[in-house]
Write an enzyme that holds these catalytic residues in place. Structure first.
Site, PDB file in Angstrom:
ATOM      1  N   CYS A 140      -5.582   5.752  -3.397  1.00 36.03           N
ATOM      2  CA  CYS A 140      -4.833   4.493  -3.407  1.00 36.03           C
ATOM      3  C   CYS A 140      -3.480   4.774  -4.034  1.00 36.03           C
ATOM      4  CB  CYS A 140      -5.579   3.422  -4.194  1.00 36.03           C
ATOM      5  SG  CYS A 140      -4.685   1.861  -4.354  1.00 36.03           S
ATOM      6  N   GLY A 161      -2.606   2.322  -6.696  1.00 36.56           N
ATOM      7  CA  GLY A 161      -3.549   2.574  -7.782  1.00 36.56           C
ATOM      8  C   GLY A 161      -3.166   3.791  -8.597  1.00 36.56           C
ATOM      9  N   HIS A 168      -3.813  -4.549 -10.335  1.00 40.14           N
ATOM     10  CA  HIS A 168      -4.669  -3.406 -10.657  1.00 40.14           C
ATOM     11  C   HIS A 168      -5.261  -3.557 -12.055  1.00 40.14           C
ATOM     12  CE1 HIS A 168      -3.626  -0.808  -7.209  1.00 40.14           C
ATOM     13  NE2 HIS A 168      -2.495  -1.494  -7.245  1.00 40.14           N
ATOM     14  N   GLU A 202     -11.050  -0.370  -4.047  1.00 40.78           N
ATOM     15  CA  GLU A 202      -9.938  -1.183  -3.562  1.00 40.78           C
ATOM     16  C   GLU A 202     -10.401  -2.583  -3.186  1.00 40.78           C
ATOM     17  OE1 GLU A 202      -6.621   0.099  -1.286  1.00 40.78           O
ATOM     18  OE2 GLU A 202      -7.398   2.162  -1.182  1.00 40.78           O
ATOM     19  N   CYS A 208       0.862  -1.180   0.000  1.00 40.14           N
ATOM     20  CA  CYS A 208       0.000   0.000   0.000  1.00 40.14           C
ATOM     21  C   CYS A 208       0.897   1.228   0.000  1.00 40.14           C
ATOM     22  CB  CYS A 208      -0.919   0.010   1.221  1.00 40.14           C
ATOM     23  SG  CYS A 208      -1.933   1.509   1.355  1.00 40.14           S
TER      24      CYS A 208
END
Length: 270
Positions: free
Chosen positions: A209, A212, A151, A200, A73
């Site tokens: 994110c 992301g 992703h 998410e 993350c």
């Protein structure tokens, strides 16, 4: 037994942070579910555990609000950098962080003893390719990118026309992604700015994110929608991140803020 925690956020992507070197935790999956609930718990997008490491300076484990464990993350890694420095666990401004997707390098930008922003070496984006989603889905085509976690980036002309709460959970469980996938919708505003919203994996709609945003910048370059601009700004509901990527085979760097919300204690019911 009571433990101390700190709630922090990166552009509104908020997590509960626990120093497990001081407070060892068992069953973090269950605790993430219980503590993430907004009305009966602390309220967050998940739980982040800070620990020691025999490979790096410190380690990170992250659990989503549904209890599933994520490999990486970006927002949480920036917050960990701020936590480690401001709580006196390190005096370094360059920190190696051990994650399930490998060792990440954090560079802290400090002013008057406070971490204002963090630049993270997110590694080399991988497995970049077009994905045909099929006629059964509201969007037929996207770009798959791995930032250590999976992703799916879908480009749209008008972000306001995306019913994220409806299509997000459907695409998260697309059969092409047996372990589920993070879903980003992106609108290229110009060659330097991309608007992005995210669903998410394991948490649902979040304000931002980090991985992301990285995947979105990579997908935009891969699909030719941002030209050759090396520093796109990805604009999310919670704020902006700057992405620096020189192209295929190169490391990607993400820069953005980290914010402490509050400290607290919670009782363990074990």
């Amino acid at each position: 037994m009571k433990i101390e925690f700190t709630k922090m956020h990166g552009l509104g992507n908020d997590y509960i942070y626990v120093n497990t070197m001081k407070y060892p935790l068992t069953n973090p999956e269950e605790k993430s579910i219980a503590w993430s609930r907004p009305h009966t718990g602390i309220g967050s997008d998940g739980l982040v555990l800070i620990g020691d490491s025999d490979k790096a300076d410190f380690s990170m484990r992250i659990f989503n609000a549904d209890g599933s464990e994520a490999k990486m993350c970006g927002n949480a890694s920036r917050c960990i950098g701020k936590y480690l420095y401001e709580y006196g666990l390190t005096t370094k401004t360059d920190i190696l962080l051990d994650t399930l997707s490998g060792i990440k390098e954090l560079h802290l930008q400090v002013k008057e003893g406070k971490v204002e922003s963090v630049r993270v070496d997110m590694g080399i984006p991988a497995d970049i390719h077009w994905v045909d989603l099929g006629d059964a889905y509201p969007f037929q085509k996207g770009v798959a990118v791995s930032m250590g976690n999976p992703h799916l980036v879908i480009f749209v002309d008008k972000m306001e026309e995306v019913a994220l709460a409806e299509v997000g959970p459907v695409l998260e469980r697309h059969p092409l992604f047996p372990d589920r996938v993070n879903v980003e919708f992106a609108q290229v505003l110009d060659k330097e700015n991309i608007r992005m919203r995210v669903w998410e994996r394991g948490s649902g709609i979040t304000q931002a994110c980090g991985t992301g945003a990285c995947a979105t910048a990579v997908a935009a370059a891969f699909s030719g929608q941002c030209g050759s601009h090396p520093h796109p700004t990805v604009c999310m509901d919670g704020g902006d991140l700057t992405i620096d990527w020189a192209g295929e085979g190169q490391h990607l760097y993400m820069t953005g803020p980290a914010v402490k919300v509050f400290d607290g204690t919670i009782e363990l019911k074990e």
